[in-house]
Design an enzyme around this catalytic site. Structure first.
Site, PDB file in Angstrom:
ATOM      1  N   LYS A 188       0.838  -1.209   0.000  1.00 16.02           N
ATOM      2  CA  LYS A 188       0.000   0.000   0.000  1.00 16.02           C
ATOM      3  C   LYS A 188       0.868   1.253   0.000  1.00 16.02           C
ATOM      4  O   LYS A 188       0.594   2.209  -0.737  1.00 16.02           O
ATOM      5  CB  LYS A 188      -0.945  -0.027   1.217  1.00 16.02           C
ATOM      6  N   GLN A 225      -4.533  -1.702   9.830  1.00 12.13           N
ATOM      7  CA  GLN A 225      -4.335  -3.025   9.231  1.00 12.13           C
ATOM      8  C   GLN A 225      -4.810  -4.116  10.190  1.00 12.13           C
ATOM      9  O   GLN A 225      -4.413  -4.151  11.349  1.00 12.13           O
ATOM     10  CB  GLN A 225      -2.842  -3.213   8.885  1.00 12.13           C
ATOM     11  N   ASP A 265     -10.965   2.258   4.073  1.00  4.50           N
ATOM     12  CA  ASP A 265     -11.123   0.803   3.970  1.00  4.50           C
ATOM     13  C   ASP A 265     -12.608   0.432   3.858  1.00  4.50           C
ATOM     14  O   ASP A 265     -12.943  -0.708   3.538  1.00  4.50           O
ATOM     15  CB  ASP A 265     -10.539   0.112   5.215  1.00  4.50           C
TER      16      ASP A 265
END
Ligand code: NAP
Length: 289
Positions: A52, A96, A119
């Site tokens: 990412k 994460q 997200d």
């Protein structure tokens, strides 16, 4: 059989994003900025976050990685989330997953400002997507939607079978495929570990989205001629011949299934690269306001 090349498509989308970023900077504004929180040293998580950060660099985004030891408390992490919520220099951020067991991931996700939840995991975004409203669609489902859109896969009136009902892939994917959109309007069947006679169901599918995390689960005899197959699975399988000692395997037995398909995604190089680029798309969306 058409190979749905997620790597190639992701590169194209990154080039398009880079053009938009250049325009933003030329107009005198700062570059879009994505932050990521990583807790602990999980090998998979380190790799994903690394991809990412690299993708941000490729498109001209600024990125910030906040890495913490897995001994941090939930309270500490909530405080970091609240600092990112308040930071006007950051357009979006991700935490994460998975988090260490002593930290409640739901509490952390709930604390993220939905406007910065690139997200798309916050219930506000999940709810809006379910209602067909403008919101952040979570990265993997958005990536699959982009594959269908860019490859002009017709979905209207088709029977789509989604295998898996997780909050990050199967469930949102089933909602999107049944929604009123260019890449939706399917009749959807959602399958899971309690589903009976799965083969009878998959054999009726025009589109199969396999997201269960069982390598090679979908075999040739489970797929009808001409089906479109999207393989979301990414399981690390030990392989002494591979440089890393493992290889990524999808949920689809590619060699058996691909000759029967009208279109199929490979693993690696299918859904995975599109997931990363979708996070960039959501961050760009946030930056543009
Ligand atoms: P998950 O949370 O473990 O969910 C798996 C789902 O599959 C569950 O709903 C489970 O049913 C169902 N399932 C398990 N065994 C089954 C069986 N024999 N028959 C039918 N359904 C079965 O996994 P996930 O997070 O959704 O991820 C799925 C896969 O996608 C994994 O390989 C993951 O690594 C991969 N993934 C890839 C990307 C990417 O970017 N390429 C992104 C996310 C995930 P129950 O609900 O009944 O337990």
């Amino acid at each position: 059989m058409l190979l749905l090349d997620g790597k190639k498509l992701a590169d194209e989308l990154k080039a398009e994003i880079k053009t938009e970023v250049d325009k933003i900077i030329q107009s005198g504004k700062r570059a879009p900025h994505l932050a990521a929180i990583l807790v602990g040293n999980d090998g998979g998580s380190l790799t994903y976050v690394g991809h990412k950060v690299k993708a941000c660099e490729q498109v001209g985004f600024k990125s910030t990685l906040l890495q913490f030891d897995d001994s941090i408390t939930e309270e500490f992490l909530l405080n970091e989330v609240s600092k990112l919520n308040a930071n006007t220099e950051i357009d979006g951020f991700i935490v994460q997953l998975p988090l260490p067991k002593h930290i409640n991931a739901d509490n952390i996700i709930m604390a993220i400002d939905p406007q910065k939840d690139v997200d798309g995991f916050h219930p506000v975004n999940v709810g809006k997507v379910t209602l067909g409203m403008n919101a952040y669609i979570s990265a993997t489902p958005l990536g699959i939607t982009k594959i269908l859109e860019r490859y002009n896969i017709s979905t209207e009136g088709k029977h789509c079978v989604v295998i898996g009902r997780s909050n990050i892939v199967g469930r949102p994917m089933s909602i999107l495929m049944s929604g009123q959109s260019k890449t939706g309007n399917c009749t959807v069947t959602v399958c899971h570990s309690k589903t009976k006679n799965l083969k009878e169901i998959t054999l009726q599918a025009d589109i199969i989205i396999a997201a269960l995390g069982k390598p090679g689960f979908l075999t040739g005899e489970m797929v009808k001629e001409g089906a479109v197959v999207i393989d979301v699975g990414t399981t690390r399988v030990n392989d002494a011949t591979a440089k890393a000692g493992w290889r990524l395997k999808g949920d689809v037995l590619f060699d058996e299934v691909s000759p029967k398909c009208s279109a199929i995604t490979p693993v690696p190089g299918g859904v995975g690269p599109m997931t990363v680029v979708s996070l960039l798309l959501n961050t760009l969306k946030s930056a543009k306001g």
